[in-house]
Design an enzyme around this catalytic site. Sequence first.
Site, mmCIF file in Angstrom:
data_model
loop_
_atom_site.group_PDB
_atom_site.id
_atom_site.type_symbol
_atom_site.label_atom_id
_atom_site.label_comp_id
_atom_site.label_asym_id
_atom_site.label_seq_id
_atom_site.Cartn_x
_atom_site.Cartn_y
_atom_site.Cartn_z
ATOM 1 N N ARG A 86 24.326 26.099 -15.355
ATOM 2 C CA ARG A 86 23.869 25.410 -14.221
ATOM 3 C C ARG A 86 22.577 25.966 -13.633
ATOM 4 N NH1 ARG A 86 29.179 24.637 -10.832
ATOM 5 N NH2 ARG A 86 30.497 24.484 -12.697
ATOM 6 N N GLU A 139 32.607 34.168 -16.679
ATOM 7 C CA GLU A 139 31.936 32.784 -17.366
ATOM 8 C C GLU A 139 30.810 32.364 -16.482
ATOM 9 O OE1 GLU A 139 34.871 29.332 -16.867
ATOM 10 O OE2 GLU A 139 32.933 27.912 -16.619
ATOM 11 N N LYS A 142 40.993 23.385 -20.002
ATOM 12 C CA LYS A 142 40.737 23.538 -18.641
ATOM 13 C C LYS A 142 41.208 22.214 -17.769
ATOM 14 C CE LYS A 142 36.591 23.539 -15.680
ATOM 15 N NZ LYS A 142 35.397 24.189 -15.589
#
Length: 220
Positions: free
Chosen positions: A47, A43, A130
Amino acid sequence: MQFSDVEQRLERHRLVPVMAIHDEGHAEPLAETLLAGGLPIAEITFRTSAAEACLRRMSKYDDLLVGAGTVTTVNQVGQAVQAGARFLVSPGFAPQIVQAAQAEGVPIYPGVCTPSEVMQASLLGLETLKFFPAGSSGGPKSLRALAPVFPNIRFIPTGGVSAENLKEYLSLPNVLACGGSWMVKTNLFQDGNFEPVLTAIREAVQLANQATNSNFEKSK
Ligand code: 3PG
């Protein structure tokens, strides 16, 4: 890769390594280290400014299931899919983002940590979510409390998961896989040596296999 293939891969490996890569030159060594460690999932979080390039570079590895994380805008959905992401992860639940992913036909795992958010995500047809931030939202205790109320929902706890508590999370029947950055943190490969990452990945894979085997024994 079909929607169900993504879930099957997550179900088989039960780990989602979460990465914030600053240098796109690290994409290939990280991809190769994950594959060598027996964890063909990555993943890449939005960011860093290198995220999109890393998605492109890592998605060239056919055996690696590459997804985009920290998806917080509708634009990033298209950007991630264009760059090769085969699943999306978001820290929170935003219907616009979920619907954009659904329109692209790509699985999305939005972050939830309350029953209300689970219900809203469920109303959009999602069954895998999640659970974030797992540690500070009650951890395994909260997941146990959510289980009887939402029997069809599977969670990917992320945030505060580590080698120390991984098995506890993975022993819960409503946990599909755990996400976390602990095995791929930048400080593990600061000097360009990826051996510490490989060691951490191998350890996590071993712990995940142990948890899965012990769940299987208990179910017999
Ligand atoms: C995420 O992006 O999913 C989390 O920030 C990862 O949390 P961790 O660093 O505690 O594993």
